[in-house]
Every structure is written in C-alpha cells, then in structure tokens.
Design an enzyme around this catalytic site. Structure first.
Site, PDB file in Angstrom:
ATOM      1  N   ARG A   1       0.875  -1.182   0.030  1.00  0.00           N
ATOM      2  CA  ARG A   1      -0.107   0.117  -0.168  1.00  0.00           C
ATOM      3  C   ARG A   1       0.724   1.144   0.073  1.00  0.00           C
ATOM      4  O   ARG A   1       0.348   2.321  -0.732  1.00  0.00           O
ATOM      5  CB  ARG A   1      -0.908  -0.134   1.188  1.00  0.00           C
ATOM      6  CG  ARG A   1      -1.908  -0.946   1.008  1.00  0.00           C
ATOM      7  CD  ARG A   1      -3.128  -0.926   2.064  1.00  0.00           C
ATOM      8  NE  ARG A   1      -2.652  -1.329   3.626  1.00  0.00           N
ATOM      9  CZ  ARG A   1      -3.040  -2.633   4.000  1.00  0.00           C
ATOM     10  NH1 ARG A   1      -3.631  -3.341   3.229  1.00  0.00           N
ATOM     11  NH2 ARG A   1      -2.445  -2.854   5.301  1.00  0.00           N
TER      12      ARG A   1
ATOM     13  N   PHE B   1     -11.803  -4.182  -6.027  1.00  0.00           N
ATOM     14  CA  PHE B   1     -11.874  -4.922  -4.506  1.00  0.00           C
ATOM     15  C   PHE B   1     -11.637  -4.269  -3.369  1.00  0.00           C
ATOM     16  O   PHE B   1     -10.632  -4.594  -2.510  1.00  0.00           O
ATOM     17  CB  PHE B   1     -11.088  -6.270  -4.885  1.00  0.00           C
ATOM     18  CG  PHE B   1     -11.413  -7.195  -6.034  1.00  0.00           C
ATOM     19  CD1 PHE B   1     -12.427  -7.728  -6.280  1.00  0.00           C
ATOM     20  CD2 PHE B   1     -10.642  -7.131  -7.039  1.00  0.00           C
ATOM     21  CE1 PHE B   1     -12.840  -8.395  -7.466  1.00  0.00           C
ATOM     22  CE2 PHE B   1     -10.830  -7.414  -8.273  1.00  0.00           C
ATOM     23  CZ  PHE B   1     -11.877  -8.256  -8.641  1.00  0.00           C
TER      24      PHE B   1
ATOM     25  N   ASP C   1     -16.195  -1.887  -4.901  1.00  0.00           N
ATOM     26  CA  ASP C   1     -16.461  -3.124  -4.293  1.00  0.00           C
ATOM     27  C   ASP C   1     -17.878  -3.334  -4.338  1.00  0.00           C
ATOM     28  O   ASP C   1     -18.711  -2.607  -4.321  1.00  0.00           O
ATOM     29  CB  ASP C   1     -16.107  -3.040  -2.671  1.00  0.00           C
ATOM     30  CG  ASP C   1     -15.880  -4.321  -1.982  1.00  0.00           C
ATOM     31  OD1 ASP C   1     -14.753  -4.805  -1.784  1.00  0.00           O
ATOM     32  OD2 ASP C   1     -16.751  -4.872  -1.519  1.00  0.00           O
TER      33      ASP C   1
ATOM     34  N   ALA D   1     -16.493  -5.546  -9.549  1.00  0.00           N
ATOM     35  CA  ALA D   1     -15.423  -5.177 -10.383  1.00  0.00           C
ATOM     36  C   ALA D   1     -15.120  -5.452 -11.881  1.00  0.00           C
ATOM     37  O   ALA D   1     -14.892  -4.648 -12.584  1.00  0.00           O
ATOM     38  CB  ALA D   1     -13.937  -5.299  -9.492  1.00  0.00           C
TER      39      ALA D   1
ATOM     40  N   ASP E   1      -6.442  -6.100  -6.232  1.00  0.00           N
ATOM     41  CA  ASP E   1      -6.005  -6.939  -5.012  1.00  0.00           C
ATOM     42  C   ASP E   1      -7.107  -7.580  -4.716  1.00  0.00           C
ATOM     43  O   ASP E   1      -7.872  -7.236  -3.758  1.00  0.00           O
ATOM     44  CB  ASP E   1      -5.557  -6.087  -4.012  1.00  0.00           C
ATOM     45  CG  ASP E   1      -5.358  -6.765  -2.606  1.00  0.00           C
ATOM     46  OD1 ASP E   1      -4.628  -7.885  -2.964  1.00  0.00           O
ATOM     47  OD2 ASP E   1      -5.293  -6.227  -1.598  1.00  0.00           O
TER      48      ASP E   1
ATOM     49  N   CYS F   1      -3.263 -13.367  -3.649  1.00  0.00           N
ATOM     50  CA  CYS F   1      -2.966 -14.017  -2.411  1.00  0.00           C
ATOM     51  C   CYS F   1      -3.590 -15.396  -2.423  1.00  0.00           C
ATOM     52  O   CYS F   1      -3.755 -16.175  -1.297  1.00  0.00           O
ATOM     53  CB  CYS F   1      -3.912 -13.161  -1.128  1.00  0.00           C
ATOM     54  SG  CYS F   1      -5.701 -13.343  -1.578  1.00  0.00           S
TER      55      CYS F   1
END
Length: 420
Positions: free
Chosen positions: A239, A254, A275, A303, A323, A363
């Site tokens: 960030r 997101f 979002d 999104a 992300d 992730c």
C-alpha cells in the site's frame, strides 16, 4: 495461510465468550519416556530437508497420547527432535525443535516467542498493527499472533498448539505487555484437527474496533468479527509502495474497507474505490473522513462489470490497484482462478493511461509465482499494449516466507507501467 474471501464485506457471526486470565504459570508436560512418534524414511527425509510437517501416512508408530508435544524418531531409532502431535489431523506432526536434547518446556516457548517478536521491532516505528508470529515461518507451526495496538489476536490452528494455549498466552502477556488477547479460532482448519471453531477472549479486554495507524494513514480493524484477525496486514508495504507513486485519477478494485484507496488518495487527485459490498463501502467513507480525505469515491458493483463498462465509456486511470480475494482456494479451482485473474487484470490494463502504473497481486497459495507471471503475460498480450515490470513484491518482514517451506508463502505482486 491464504486470506479469506472478501467479496461480501459482511462480518460473520461467531459464538463469543469472555474468559478469565489463565493460571500464572501453566505446567506443560513433555514426553521423556518411551512414548514417541516413529516416522518412516519419507517422513524423516522431509524433516531433514527442513520442512516441519509429517503426514499421517508417514507415521509408523502413533503415540498413545492426547494432542501436545512428543519426541520424534526414525524407524531405525535416529532422533529427529520434538513436534506438535495432532491425533486427528492429516498433518500428524509439526516439528518444533530439531535438537532432541532440548525439551519443549517453559523456557523454549519463551525464547522462541521472544525471538519472533524481536524480529518485528522495526515495524513499530511506522505502524501499530502487524503480525508477531507467522506460524511455520517463525518456527511456531500453526500459531498466528497479530498485534493491533495494545491488543493481540491469536489463532491456534492445530490440536498440538491448542493444547499449549495457557503457556502461550502467559508468555505473550509477559513479552508484549498487551491489555487483551483474543482467540480468533474460527478458521475451517480447526475442524480438521477435531477442534471447535470459536471466537474467545483469553485475557483482559479486546475492543470491538481498534484504530490502526499505518505510515500516516488511519483505518479501523475489527478483531472480533472482521476478515482474518481484524484487517489485512500483509499488504501494508505494498500500500505504501503504490501510494508513493499515485497520481491523477486512481482506481482501487476490490477495495473492501479502502486500505489501498487511503494511501492512493494522499497523492492522487481522485480515487474510485470499487467493491460489491455496500457495508464495506460505508467503512471506506468512514475511513476517508477519519483521514480528512475528500477525494475518495466509493463505487458499489462487481469489479469485473464495472471495469468493462468504464472501458466502453472510454475512461482512463493513471494509477490502478487490483487486489482481489483468493480465487483459487483449492488446487482444483486453479484453472477457473487463472481465467478470473487474467480477466480482471486485462480489464485494468485496458483502463490504464499511457505512463500509468498498475499494482496487481494474488493471495492464492495455489497460484504460484510462475503461474502468476504467466497469467500477466497472457493478459498483456491480449491487451495489445506494452507494459514494463517495475517491481516484484512478496510478503513483508512480519510474514516470513521460508524457501523450503512453500506453505509459508502465498502473496505475490507486480508493479507494471504502461509504456507510451
């Protein structure tokens, strides 16, 4: 150690109980006699290569003991140290200590926790929320400890480590001076260990909401019912990275509670935070006000659909963050996840203005770095544009990824520049 799905933005409900402080010094028994876990050659080789896990199929003789700590030997009698023992788990053993002469006693827990906490000292200069223990990455398998100001949130993800809750809490209190410790023992992994899923206060008091200060940005974490242990701490440095490069019109896809958007808004003229969840976007609005920012626009919608519509309208952005939640939660979901990651990155690439920068991340543990960059390469090819790789990112200092323990790593990112 994958992050949970953030698509809904809605907190889950949990059973909660407020407990009293543990005994001042719990006594933990260790196995000193003949009861040992005997592993086959495959299990022994895995341990000697540095991976702490031994699976059920590689345990030749199972100790007749409840969950806790046991000595480990190879079938030929060679000592292999000490491990957490989980009788019901597919991962039967998680090694703590390779030295068979050093028992897992009070001093061992104190020293190992102290070393993990000391590693994070530099982070306290710029943030009051970070991970203190990252499981296997810190030599403490299946144990997670996150700090939020004066409060700690722990996850005890195996039966073996759960059996040592009292001792762990005691040492965390001594080493950190925290005012409260909350167990977020709600991950599904605990069911595979024969453990209940619960949220339980272990010591003191932990507030429902904690203000996080992160490199000059303030946002709220929710230890009791927020995602993960209350917030996403693993993207902290990323960030800061993209925030330092932000300019012009920026887009946070997101966005969840807007942690990226807040950093972008420090330098960008305007930030769209997209979002699907209205409650999540309400928190974005609250966080913007908390930081005195008036240039963040919450946008409710999927999104994928929003970016396609904006491309048709001819919109462009100078700074974009992608992300998403973990699309590949299992190996079987990988093919579909690859398509999803490629699609959303392709849409972002189409919206990026010449000279603009895109930070994108995954992730998903099952999406390796190689596959991640294969996906980006395909998206670039389909975009018909040129993109320069400006940076490759991984996990921060407080989420150590061990080279020989791939399960400790899951987060990977790339900073791309749209070439004129």
């Amino acid at each position: 150690m994958n992050r949970p799905d953030r698509s809904s933005g809605r907190p889950r409900s949990h059973a909660r109980s407020r407990g009293s402080a543990p005994p001042s010094r719990p006594r933990i028994e260790v196995t000193e006699g003949g009861e040992v876990a005997v592993v086959n050659r495959k299990g022994a080789q895995r341990l000697r290569r540095g991976h702490p896990w031994v699976f059920r199929s590689d345990v030749e003789r199972r100790p007749a003991l409840p969950a806790g700590v046991v000595r480990v030997e190879e079938s030929n009698g060679a000592p292999l140290g000490w491990a957490l023992w989980s009788p019901q788990s597919e991962i039967s053993l998680r090694r703590l200590e390779a030295d068979p002469t050093r028992p897992i006693d009070d001093a061992w827990w104190h020293d190992t926790l102290r070393a993990a906490i000391a590693r994070r000292v530099p982070l306290a200069e710029e943030a009051n929320a970070y991970r203190l223990v990252h499981g296997e990455g810190d030599g403490l398998p299946s144990l997670v400890v996150d700090r939020y100001g004066d409060s700690l949130v722990v996850q005890l993800l195996s039966a073996g480590v759960d059996a040592h809750t009292g001792l762990i809490v005691q040492h965390l209190r001594e080493l950190t001076g925290c005012t409260g410790i909350l167990a977020r023992n709600d991950p599904a992994a605990r069911e595979r260990e024969g453990l209940p899923r619960e949220v339980k206060l272990l010591y003191g008091d932990v507030p429902r909401v904690v203000e996080v200060l992160e490199h000059g940005v303030r946002y709220l974490a929710a230890p009791w019912d927020g995602q993960k242990t209350g917030a996403f701490l693993d993207q902290r440095e990323n960030r800061v990275l993209i925030g330092s490069m932000a300019r012009g019109r920026a887009l946070d896809c997101f966005a969840y509670h807007g942690s990226f958007a807040l950093h972008l808004a420090k330098q960008a003229d305007h930030v769209c935070a997209v979002d699907v969840s209205a409650p999540a976007l309400a928190r974005v609005h609250e966080h913007a006000a908390r930081n005195g920012l008036t240039n963040i626009e919450p946008v409710e919608g999927d999104a994928f659909d929003v970016l396609r519509a904006w491309h048709r309208e001819g919109r462009q952005f100078d700074t974009i963050v992608v992300d998403p939640p973990a699309f590949a939660k299992t190996r079987g979901a990988l093919d579909g996840a690859m398509r999803g990651y490629k699609d959303i990155n392709l849409q972002a690439m189409k919206l990026l203005a010449p000279g603009g920068v895109l930070f994108t991340a995954s992730c998903s543990f099952h999406l390796s770095r190689g596959l991640f960059f294969d996906m980006l390469s395909e998206a670039v090819a389909d975009s018909g544009r040129r993109f320069a790789l400006r940076a490759i990112t991984g996990q921060p200092l407080d989420h150590p990824e061990l080279i020989n323990v791939p399960e400790t790593g899951y987060l990977k990112g790339a900073l791309l520049e749209a070439m004129p």
